[in-house]
Design a protein around this motif. Sequence first.
Motif, PDB file in Angstrom:
ATOM      1  N   PHE A 154      16.428 -27.300  26.700  1.00  0.00           N
ATOM      2  CA  PHE A 154      15.978 -25.981  27.167  1.00  0.00           C
ATOM      3  C   PHE A 154      16.779 -24.941  26.382  1.00  0.00           C
ATOM      4  CE2 PHE A 154      15.724 -29.016  30.675  1.00  0.00           C
ATOM      5  CZ  PHE A 154      14.412 -28.874  31.093  1.00  0.00           C
ATOM      6  N   ASN A 155      16.750 -23.690  26.786  1.00  0.00           N
ATOM      7  CA  ASN A 155      17.714 -22.716  26.269  1.00  0.00           C
ATOM      8  C   ASN A 155      19.033 -23.041  26.964  1.00  0.00           C
ATOM      9  OD1 ASN A 155      15.712 -20.783  24.914  1.00  0.00           O
ATOM     10  ND2 ASN A 155      14.914 -20.927  26.995  1.00  0.00           N
ATOM     11  N   THR A 156      20.063 -23.394  26.211  1.00  0.00           N
ATOM     12  CA  THR A 156      21.278 -23.877  26.874  1.00  0.00           C
ATOM     13  C   THR A 156      22.518 -23.143  26.375  1.00  0.00           C
ATOM     14  OG1 THR A 156      21.377 -25.703  25.280  1.00  0.00           O
ATOM     15  CG2 THR A 156      20.383 -26.166  27.423  1.00  0.00           C
ATOM     16  N   LEU A 157      23.414 -22.869  27.316  1.00  0.00           N
ATOM     17  CA  LEU A 157      24.613 -22.083  27.016  1.00  0.00           C
ATOM     18  C   LEU A 157      25.826 -22.719  27.693  1.00  0.00           C
ATOM     19  CD1 LEU A 157      25.845 -19.446  25.850  1.00  0.00           C
ATOM     20  CD2 LEU A 157      25.228 -18.322  27.987  1.00  0.00           C
ATOM     21  N   HIS A 158      26.751 -23.158  26.868  1.00  0.00           N
ATOM     22  CA  HIS A 158      27.990 -23.794  27.324  1.00  0.00           C
ATOM     23  C   HIS A 158      29.093 -22.753  27.155  1.00  0.00           C
ATOM     24  CE1 HIS A 158      31.260 -26.986  26.202  1.00  0.00           C
ATOM     25  NE2 HIS A 158      31.231 -26.840  27.502  1.00  0.00           N
ATOM     26  N   THR A 159      29.560 -22.185  28.248  1.00  0.00           N
ATOM     27  CA  THR A 159      30.415 -20.993  28.159  1.00  0.00           C
ATOM     28  C   THR A 159      31.895 -21.338  28.313  1.00  0.00           C
ATOM     29  OG1 THR A 159      30.381 -20.378  30.522  1.00  0.00           O
ATOM     30  CG2 THR A 159      28.493 -19.695  29.189  1.00  0.00           C
ATOM     31  N   THR A 160      32.671 -20.395  28.820  1.00  0.00           N
ATOM     32  CA  THR A 160      34.105 -20.600  29.017  1.00  0.00           C
ATOM     33  C   THR A 160      34.382 -21.047  30.460  1.00  0.00           C
ATOM     34  OG1 THR A 160      34.227 -18.203  29.362  1.00  0.00           O
ATOM     35  CG2 THR A 160      34.901 -19.035  27.214  1.00  0.00           C
ATOM     36  N   HIS A 161      35.597 -21.491  30.704  1.00  0.00           N
ATOM     37  CA  HIS A 161      35.936 -22.109  31.984  1.00  0.00           C
ATOM     38  C   HIS A 161      35.806 -21.116  33.142  1.00  0.00           C
ATOM     39  CE1 HIS A 161      37.279 -25.178  34.535  1.00  0.00           C
ATOM     40  NE2 HIS A 161      38.579 -25.137  34.354  1.00  0.00           N
TER      41      HIS A 161
ATOM     42  N   LYS B 216      39.787  -9.717  28.885  1.00  0.00           N
ATOM     43  CA  LYS B 216      38.539 -10.029  28.183  1.00  0.00           C
ATOM     44  C   LYS B 216      38.745 -10.906  26.957  1.00  0.00           C
ATOM     45  CE  LYS B 216      36.266  -5.600  29.235  1.00  0.00           C
ATOM     46  NZ  LYS B 216      35.338  -5.969  30.294  1.00  0.00           N
ATOM     47  N   LEU B 217      39.995 -11.080  26.563  1.00  0.00           N
ATOM     48  CA  LEU B 217      40.243 -11.661  25.238  1.00  0.00           C
ATOM     49  C   LEU B 217      39.617 -13.032  25.035  1.00  0.00           C
ATOM     50  CD1 LEU B 217      43.898 -10.483  24.651  1.00  0.00           C
ATOM     51  CD2 LEU B 217      41.860  -9.729  23.424  1.00  0.00           C
ATOM     52  N   GLU B 218      39.663 -13.899  26.037  1.00  0.00           N
ATOM     53  CA  GLU B 218      39.133 -15.251  25.828  1.00  0.00           C
ATOM     54  C   GLU B 218      37.655 -15.190  25.446  1.00  0.00           C
ATOM     55  OE1 GLU B 218      38.731 -17.835  29.177  1.00  0.00           O
ATOM     56  OE2 GLU B 218      38.387 -19.590  27.922  1.00  0.00           O
ATOM     57  N   ASN B 219      36.911 -14.363  26.183  1.00  0.00           N
ATOM     58  CA  ASN B 219      35.474 -14.297  25.907  1.00  0.00           C
ATOM     59  C   ASN B 219      35.145 -13.504  24.644  1.00  0.00           C
ATOM     60  OD1 ASN B 219      34.569 -15.991  27.910  1.00  0.00           O
ATOM     61  ND2 ASN B 219      34.310 -14.363  29.415  1.00  0.00           N
ATOM     62  N   ILE B 220      36.066 -12.665  24.187  1.00  0.00           N
ATOM     63  CA  ILE B 220      35.858 -12.023  22.882  1.00  0.00           C
ATOM     64  C   ILE B 220      35.919 -13.106  21.802  1.00  0.00           C
ATOM     65  CG2 ILE B 220      36.848 -10.414  21.198  1.00  0.00           C
ATOM     66  CD1 ILE B 220      37.655  -8.645  23.613  1.00  0.00           C
ATOM     67  N   GLY B 221      36.833 -14.049  21.975  1.00  0.00           N
ATOM     68  CA  GLY B 221      36.874 -15.190  21.060  1.00  0.00           C
ATOM     69  C   GLY B 221      35.597 -16.008  21.137  1.00  0.00           C
ATOM     70  N   TYR B 222      35.055 -16.135  22.339  1.00  0.00           N
ATOM     71  CA  TYR B 222      33.780 -16.851  22.493  1.00  0.00           C
ATOM     72  C   TYR B 222      32.692 -16.157  21.674  1.00  0.00           C
ATOM     73  CZ  TYR B 222      29.874 -19.327  24.594  1.00  0.00           C
ATOM     74  OH  TYR B 222      28.752 -20.102  24.770  1.00  0.00           O
ATOM     75  N   ALA B 223      32.622 -14.832  21.802  1.00  0.00           N
ATOM     76  CA  ALA B 223      31.599 -14.082  21.054  1.00  0.00           C
ATOM     77  C   ALA B 223      31.809 -14.231  19.551  1.00  0.00           C
ATOM     78  CB  ALA B 223      31.620 -12.606  21.453  1.00  0.00           C
ATOM     79  N   ALA B 224      33.082 -14.368  19.143  1.00  0.00           N
ATOM     80  CA  ALA B 224      33.368 -14.523  17.705  1.00  0.00           C
ATOM     81  C   ALA B 224      32.880 -15.881  17.203  1.00  0.00           C
ATOM     82  CB  ALA B 224      34.863 -14.353  17.443  1.00  0.00           C
ATOM     83  N   ILE B 225      33.205 -16.958  17.935  1.00  0.00           N
ATOM     84  CA  ILE B 225      32.830 -18.286  17.420  1.00  0.00           C
ATOM     85  C   ILE B 225      31.341 -18.565  17.630  1.00  0.00           C
ATOM     86  CG2 ILE B 225      33.390 -19.676  19.471  1.00  0.00           C
ATOM     87  CD1 ILE B 225      34.543 -21.801  17.534  1.00  0.00           C
TER      88      ILE B 225
ATOM     89  N   ALA C  48      31.602 -11.444  29.900  1.00  0.00           N
ATOM     90  CA  ALA C  48      30.726 -12.624  29.981  1.00  0.00           C
ATOM     91  C   ALA C  48      29.269 -12.196  30.158  1.00  0.00           C
ATOM     92  CB  ALA C  48      31.160 -13.526  31.139  1.00  0.00           C
ATOM     93  N   ALA C  49      29.022 -11.249  31.051  1.00  0.00           N
ATOM     94  CA  ALA C  49      27.653 -10.780  31.287  1.00  0.00           C
ATOM     95  C   ALA C  49      27.087 -10.117  30.035  1.00  0.00           C
ATOM     96  CB  ALA C  49      27.632  -9.804  32.464  1.00  0.00           C
ATOM     97  N   VAL C  50      27.950  -9.413  29.322  1.00  0.00           N
ATOM     98  CA  VAL C  50      27.527  -8.751  28.079  1.00  0.00           C
ATOM     99  C   VAL C  50      27.078  -9.796  27.045  1.00  0.00           C
ATOM    100  CG1 VAL C  50      28.543  -7.597  26.059  1.00  0.00           C
ATOM    101  CG2 VAL C  50      28.721  -6.553  28.330  1.00  0.00           C
ATOM    102  N   ILE C  51      27.827 -10.865  26.923  1.00  0.00           N
ATOM    103  CA  ILE C  51      27.460 -11.917  25.963  1.00  0.00           C
ATOM    104  C   ILE C  51      26.144 -12.574  26.401  1.00  0.00           C
ATOM    105  CG2 ILE C  51      28.152 -14.144  24.987  1.00  0.00           C
ATOM    106  CD1 ILE C  51      31.098 -13.166  25.319  1.00  0.00           C
TER     107      ILE C  51
ATOM    108  N   GLU D 252      32.350  -8.079  38.971  1.00  0.00           N
ATOM    109  CA  GLU D 252      33.462  -8.269  39.897  1.00  0.00           C
ATOM    110  C   GLU D 252      34.812  -8.146  39.203  1.00  0.00           C
ATOM    111  OE1 GLU D 252      30.885 -10.179  39.546  1.00  0.00           O
ATOM    112  OE2 GLU D 252      31.423 -12.128  38.709  1.00  0.00           O
ATOM    113  N   ASP D 253      34.837  -8.295  37.894  1.00  0.00           N
ATOM    114  CA  ASP D 253      36.101  -8.163  37.173  1.00  0.00           C
ATOM    115  C   ASP D 253      35.826  -8.001  35.684  1.00  0.00           C
ATOM    116  OD1 ASP D 253      35.690 -10.765  36.107  1.00  0.00           O
ATOM    117  OD2 ASP D 253      36.743 -11.689  37.781  1.00  0.00           O
ATOM    118  N   GLU D 254      36.913  -7.832  34.940  1.00  0.00           N
ATOM    119  CA  GLU D 254      36.814  -7.578  33.503  1.00  0.00           C
ATOM    120  C   GLU D 254      36.266  -8.792  32.747  1.00  0.00           C
ATOM    121  OE1 GLU D 254      37.387  -4.812  31.973  1.00  0.00           O
ATOM    122  OE2 GLU D 254      38.671  -3.588  33.261  1.00  0.00           O
ATOM    123  N   ILE D 255      36.684  -9.980  33.193  1.00  0.00           N
ATOM    124  CA  ILE D 255      36.235 -11.198  32.505  1.00  0.00           C
ATOM    125  C   ILE D 255      34.726 -11.353  32.695  1.00  0.00           C
ATOM    126  CG2 ILE D 255      36.479 -13.699  32.369  1.00  0.00           C
ATOM    127  CD1 ILE D 255      39.333 -13.345  33.537  1.00  0.00           C
TER     128      ILE D 255
END
Lengths: 272, 379, 69
Positions: free
Chosen positions: A64-71, B88-97, B64-67, B57-60
């Motif tokens: 499907f459209n799939t997204l594996h995000t952060t913890h 936000k830094l962890e998810n900024i790295g997510y957006a980078a990779i 995340a919602a923006v990505i 609910e928070d910065e993280i």
Amino acid sequence: MASSLIEKYMRMDKLPHIWCPGCGHGIVMRAVVKAIDELELNREKICIVSGIGCSSRAPGYMNFNTLHTTHGRALAFATGIKHANPELEVIVLTGDGDCTAIGGNHLIHAARRNMGITTVVFNNNIYGMTGGQYSPTTPTGDKGTTAPYGNIDKVFDICSLAQAAGATYTGRATVYHAQLLIRLIKDGIKNKGFSLIDAISVCPTYYGRKNKKGDSVRIMEWLKDNAVNVAAASKLPPEKLAGKFLIGELYNNPQPEYTEEYKKIVESFQRG
Amino acid sequence: MNDKNVRLMQGNEACVEGAIAAGMRFFAGYPITPSTEIAEGSSEKLPQVGGKFVQMEDEIGSIAAVIGASLTGLKSMTATSGPGMSLKLENIGYAAIAEIPCVIVNVQRGGPSTGLPTSPAQGDIMQARWGTHGDHPTIALYPSSVSEIYQITIEAFNMAEKYRMPVILLMDEVIGHMRERIELPERSALQIIDRKKPSVGPEQYLPYQADADGGVPEMASFGDGYRFHVTGLVHDETGFPSNSSEVTARLINRLMKKIENNLDDILRYEEENTGDADTLLLAYGCTARSAKSAMDAAREEGMKVGLFRPITIWPFPEQKVRELAQRVKRIIVPEMNLGQYILEVQRVAGGSCTVEGVNRADGEIITPEDILDKIKGVF
Amino acid sequence: MAVKQKGLVIKPDWCKGCGICVAFCPKDVLKMENNKVTIANGDACNGCGLCELRCPDFAIYLEEDEKDE
């Protein structure tokens, strides 16, 4: 060849999956695609989102459209997806630690908003990917690699938590009760607002071994013997329910859905 | 210029106006001083143009919602200040990779920690470059006036879309809350860049296949019929995880090269009186305004002082600063921190001129007099 | 290669030998052999599908065509 269900919905070149022998997660993952199949949903509009952990490897196998995000953040990513494009059917696959520890704040607020997201918690009572540390659903007294003398924490009831926070559909089933699990996932998806299904899985490798609970067959026998369907429970005296846990549809109370409410604000400007 | 396009506007407000003009249709945020007006303005303006706002609910959750929203094809932004940026830094790295276009505004205030919530600072310069873990590309832009905030917010979106990456828009409490005259350009005069959509059908589409120039992959949206996979794990061209050192090196190198190969397009700066200068002021954001006043005052007294103002803070305008360092006797770097950007200037100058700082991190701005004293050698 | 019998199909290369299907088969159709599931008593299979429902590895299933006969 595999079954037509698996061939149709799984990324066949990614299987077999990485989960341990006897891990219940494959049963839950199959239940999710079975529910999607029975609902005849348009797969191009389905978006599966996960966080981190054993549970969260599931989307990689699902076509499907799939997204594996952060913890812990799957529900927050999912909130952005659903809000941005409400046409998408957003399903979050998460674990007990991912959803209720590091992601607990996102869980309660996703439930509160009642946005149309269906969350399936692969609840195996342990952090499996990192090697068996105790989680918010590890029973009090049980052991984990970070609770060598027994866990003194109390346990989250994830369905009660979600309901209290505003979820409009909750249900619980186990990997033994897979047929029920499929039905609950279907009903959760059908609910327009936020739904949570607590899918009790099994982790023989870490939880089972650390707590001398035996292999997955023995743990599943325990699930069979200790789960009480909510319909039957209402007819049982309290002493018969001691030490048992409830399965079935636990809450179903449709309320206005977030993206539909937001749409009204947008439309108020389009009319003007 | 039509009179109705001339406005008195706050910096944070100009950021929202610029974002909407750039095509922003999603904003997720969390209240934090001194950036909150950006969330407030977005909540008001977005539904008017068919866009979406959500207070998370928070910065993280906000980043995340923006990505997530960007993955459905909407141009997306969040805004915060130091404490929120740290979260936000962890998810900024997510957006980078994962190469997800988005804009993150950091209206800087005093730090560390809760620090000085209502006072300006420029202490997040190195965080913007190195905040998230691992090697990653960074674009950080830093305007210094209200009208420039409008323009540079548009450019931040353009670069995010063009290079498929998070772009950090640095501001500070001074320019965020300052009100100035702004002439809003006609929308038709703006250059707006959108991400490249797949040029092939779903069967041929590889979500992380570099384009012909070896850089930016084409980006499908969730729901478009492409059914691709996105992960924060190291992944190959198909988007699926890989542990291969060869795949890892190829990915990380490509991410870095998106920037390195396009410096001419990405670097923005302004220079004034650098031709005959023997003393160069190098400053950014609100401090560049004090530096300009100091330069003008020094010039009136006959001193040969110039100003170099990087607008693209990261990547560092290395070649340009090296050239200038070889022409001048000294570079003065005033900044509202205890010496961050100066480290890059010193590295690049490599001893070819003296490099001195004017620093304070006490919530007060660096005045033109502070800088003039340094120019004159009065301490 | 898939092993077929009376609509029941086993995909041995995906079987991780957990034994769930064997333990919960109501008709004792299945058994473990060399850590893989095999069909011991295919005639007894009533096609209930519980093995497929609970197999975490999608290694056993009912073939639809034959089930329909």
